[in-house]
Design a protein around this motif. Sequence first.
Motif, PDB file in Angstrom:
ATOM      1  N   UNK A  66       0.784  -1.422   0.079  1.00  0.00           N
ATOM      2  CA  UNK A  66       0.021   0.016   0.005  1.00  0.00           C
ATOM      3  C   UNK A  66       0.698   1.314  -0.083  1.00  0.00           C
ATOM      4  N   UNK A  67       2.091   1.148   0.657  1.00  0.00           N
ATOM      5  CA  UNK A  67       2.931   2.243   0.911  1.00  0.00           C
ATOM      6  C   UNK A  67       3.494   2.703  -0.592  1.00  0.00           C
ATOM      7  N   UNK A  68       3.701   1.731  -1.342  1.00  0.00           N
ATOM      8  CA  UNK A  68       4.449   1.903  -2.640  1.00  0.00           C
ATOM      9  C   UNK A  68       3.557   2.249  -3.711  1.00  0.00           C
ATOM     10  N   UNK A  69       2.183   2.201  -3.546  1.00  0.00           N
ATOM     11  CA  UNK A  69       1.194   2.448  -4.592  1.00  0.00           C
ATOM     12  C   UNK A  69       0.145   1.460  -4.812  1.00  0.00           C
ATOM     13  N   UNK A  70       0.298   0.355  -4.032  1.00  0.00           N
ATOM     14  CA  UNK A  70      -0.841  -0.540  -4.182  1.00  0.00           C
ATOM     15  C   UNK A  70      -0.697  -2.000  -4.980  1.00  0.00           C
ATOM     16  N   UNK A  71       0.429  -1.949  -5.727  1.00  0.00           N
ATOM     17  CA  UNK A  71       0.870  -3.071  -6.419  1.00  0.00           C
ATOM     18  C   UNK A  71       2.418  -3.490  -5.957  1.00  0.00           C
ATOM     19  N   UNK A  72       2.432  -4.829  -5.894  1.00  0.00           N
ATOM     20  CA  UNK A  72       3.626  -5.258  -5.595  1.00  0.00           C
ATOM     21  C   UNK A  72       3.821  -6.838  -6.245  1.00  0.00           C
ATOM     22  N   UNK A  73       4.866  -7.087  -6.717  1.00  0.00           N
ATOM     23  CA  UNK A  73       5.395  -8.425  -7.508  1.00  0.00           C
ATOM     24  C   UNK A  73       5.400  -9.289  -6.317  1.00  0.00           C
ATOM     25  N   UNK A  74       5.381 -10.613  -6.792  1.00  0.00           N
ATOM     26  CA  UNK A  74       5.292 -11.903  -5.592  1.00  0.00           C
ATOM     27  C   UNK A  74       6.933 -11.728  -5.325  1.00  0.00           C
ATOM     28  N   UNK A  75       7.889 -11.433  -6.370  1.00  0.00           N
ATOM     29  CA  UNK A  75       9.271 -11.459  -5.840  1.00  0.00           C
ATOM     30  C   UNK A  75       9.736 -10.611  -4.964  1.00  0.00           C
ATOM     31  N   UNK A  76       9.097  -9.248  -5.109  1.00  0.00           N
ATOM     32  CA  UNK A  76       9.468  -8.206  -4.209  1.00  0.00           C
ATOM     33  C   UNK A  76       8.910  -8.355  -2.831  1.00  0.00           C
ATOM     34  N   UNK A  77       7.553  -9.115  -2.924  1.00  0.00           N
ATOM     35  CA  UNK A  77       6.836  -9.341  -1.598  1.00  0.00           C
ATOM     36  C   UNK A  77       7.712 -10.558  -0.912  1.00  0.00           C
ATOM     37  N   UNK A  78       7.940 -11.391  -1.776  1.00  0.00           N
ATOM     38  CA  UNK A  78       8.897 -12.706  -0.941  1.00  0.00           C
ATOM     39  C   UNK A  78      10.176 -11.986  -0.277  1.00  0.00           C
ATOM     40  N   UNK A  79      10.887 -11.144  -1.059  1.00  0.00           N
ATOM     41  CA  UNK A  79      11.892 -10.624  -0.464  1.00  0.00           C
ATOM     42  C   UNK A  79      11.719  -9.715   0.877  1.00  0.00           C
ATOM     43  N   UNK A  80      10.793  -9.045   0.802  1.00  0.00           N
ATOM     44  CA  UNK A  80      10.373  -7.983   1.616  1.00  0.00           C
ATOM     45  C   UNK A  80      10.039  -9.169   2.964  1.00  0.00           C
ATOM     46  N   UNK A  81       9.179  -9.945   2.853  1.00  0.00           N
ATOM     47  CA  UNK A  81       8.956 -10.952   3.674  1.00  0.00           C
ATOM     48  C   UNK A  81      10.076 -11.906   4.522  1.00  0.00           C
ATOM     49  N   UNK A  82      10.711 -12.120   3.584  1.00  0.00           N
ATOM     50  CA  UNK A  82      12.109 -12.792   4.108  1.00  0.00           C
ATOM     51  C   UNK A  82      13.203 -11.944   4.836  1.00  0.00           C
ATOM     52  N   UNK A  83      13.219 -10.631   4.446  1.00  0.00           N
ATOM     53  CA  UNK A  83      14.032  -9.707   5.447  1.00  0.00           C
ATOM     54  C   UNK A  83      13.282  -9.633   6.692  1.00  0.00           C
ATOM     55  N   UNK A  84      11.934  -9.068   6.787  1.00  0.00           N
ATOM     56  CA  UNK A  84      11.310  -9.214   7.783  1.00  0.00           C
ATOM     57  C   UNK A  84      11.336 -10.218   8.763  1.00  0.00           C
ATOM     58  N   UNK A  85      11.075 -11.565   8.266  1.00  0.00           N
ATOM     59  CA  UNK A  85      11.224 -12.737   9.302  1.00  0.00           C
ATOM     60  C   UNK A  85      12.624 -13.115   9.547  1.00  0.00           C
ATOM     61  N   UNK A  86      13.771 -12.805   8.528  1.00  0.00           N
ATOM     62  CA  UNK A  86      15.043 -13.336   9.076  1.00  0.00           C
ATOM     63  C   UNK A  86      15.577 -12.539  10.047  1.00  0.00           C
ATOM     64  N   UNK A  87      15.407 -11.297  10.033  1.00  0.00           N
ATOM     65  CA  UNK A  87      16.102 -10.211  10.692  1.00  0.00           C
ATOM     66  C   UNK A  87      15.376 -10.364  12.112  1.00  0.00           C
ATOM     67  N   UNK A  88      13.932 -10.551  12.181  1.00  0.00           N
ATOM     68  CA  UNK A  88      13.237 -10.603  13.580  1.00  0.00           C
ATOM     69  C   UNK A  88      13.714 -12.043  14.127  1.00  0.00           C
ATOM     70  N   UNK A  89      13.990 -12.910  13.343  1.00  0.00           N
ATOM     71  CA  UNK A  89      14.477 -14.236  13.925  1.00  0.00           C
ATOM     72  C   UNK A  89      15.796 -14.007  14.645  1.00  0.00           C
ATOM     73  N   UNK A  90      16.512 -13.171  13.885  1.00  0.00           N
ATOM     74  CA  UNK A  90      18.061 -13.153  14.419  1.00  0.00           C
ATOM     75  C   UNK A  90      17.936 -12.140  15.751  1.00  0.00           C
ATOM     76  N   UNK A  91      16.916 -11.201  15.738  1.00  0.00           N
ATOM     77  CA  UNK A  91      16.823 -10.507  17.130  1.00  0.00           C
ATOM     78  C   UNK A  91      16.311 -11.518  18.205  1.00  0.00           C
ATOM     79  N   UNK A  92      15.292 -12.375  17.894  1.00  0.00           N
ATOM     80  CA  UNK A  92      14.779 -13.250  18.775  1.00  0.00           C
ATOM     81  C   UNK A  92      16.052 -14.333  19.378  1.00  0.00           C
ATOM     82  N   UNK A  93      16.829 -14.799  18.336  1.00  0.00           N
ATOM     83  CA  UNK A  93      17.864 -15.686  18.729  1.00  0.00           C
ATOM     84  C   UNK A  93      18.877 -14.935  19.787  1.00  0.00           C
TER      85      UNK A  93
END
Length: 183
Positions: A66-93
Amino acid sequence: MENENATPSFINHAVKHALILGGISVVLTLAAYAIDYTLLASMSFGFLSLAIYLGYGIYAGINYRNEIGGYLSFGKAFQHGFVVFALSALISTIFTILLYTVIDPELPAKVTEVAVENAAKMMEGFGMPEEQMEEALAKTTEDTAKRYTVGGLAMGYGFSLIGCAIFALISGAIAKKKEPETF
């Protein structure tokens, strides 16, 4: 030129939400520890935590879209999710290592004991013969104790990256939205 503007926004957004999700993870762990440390070995608490992580990751992906205009490719959405999950898992660890080595160094032994007791109840429920159960519980005790060492937690983070990728696939599939084709 457009890509240069999107990249910092992408990284900033993903890191911001990874920090928030990492904070949620720390708060959940602290709450479980404060309420009853046995929750840390509970499957239901684990499933609840995973549901919260996935739900927040989906929210973060949709928010980015929504912040970038309402459209997002699957690849970019996957990359975004991976960064969010991997970095938060590192913090948790990192927090878990601090919890188990600095805050309460006796906690790993206590959580191991609870995990082994839970495993014994499950094996009894399946009707496992006593001899097999003793052997399995000895192996469970050894494996579980190793999991709560600094090395075991660090190795666990490595394995959790597979889970992060799976969660990123799920959140990416939900957050993606193709631009309508114009003719």
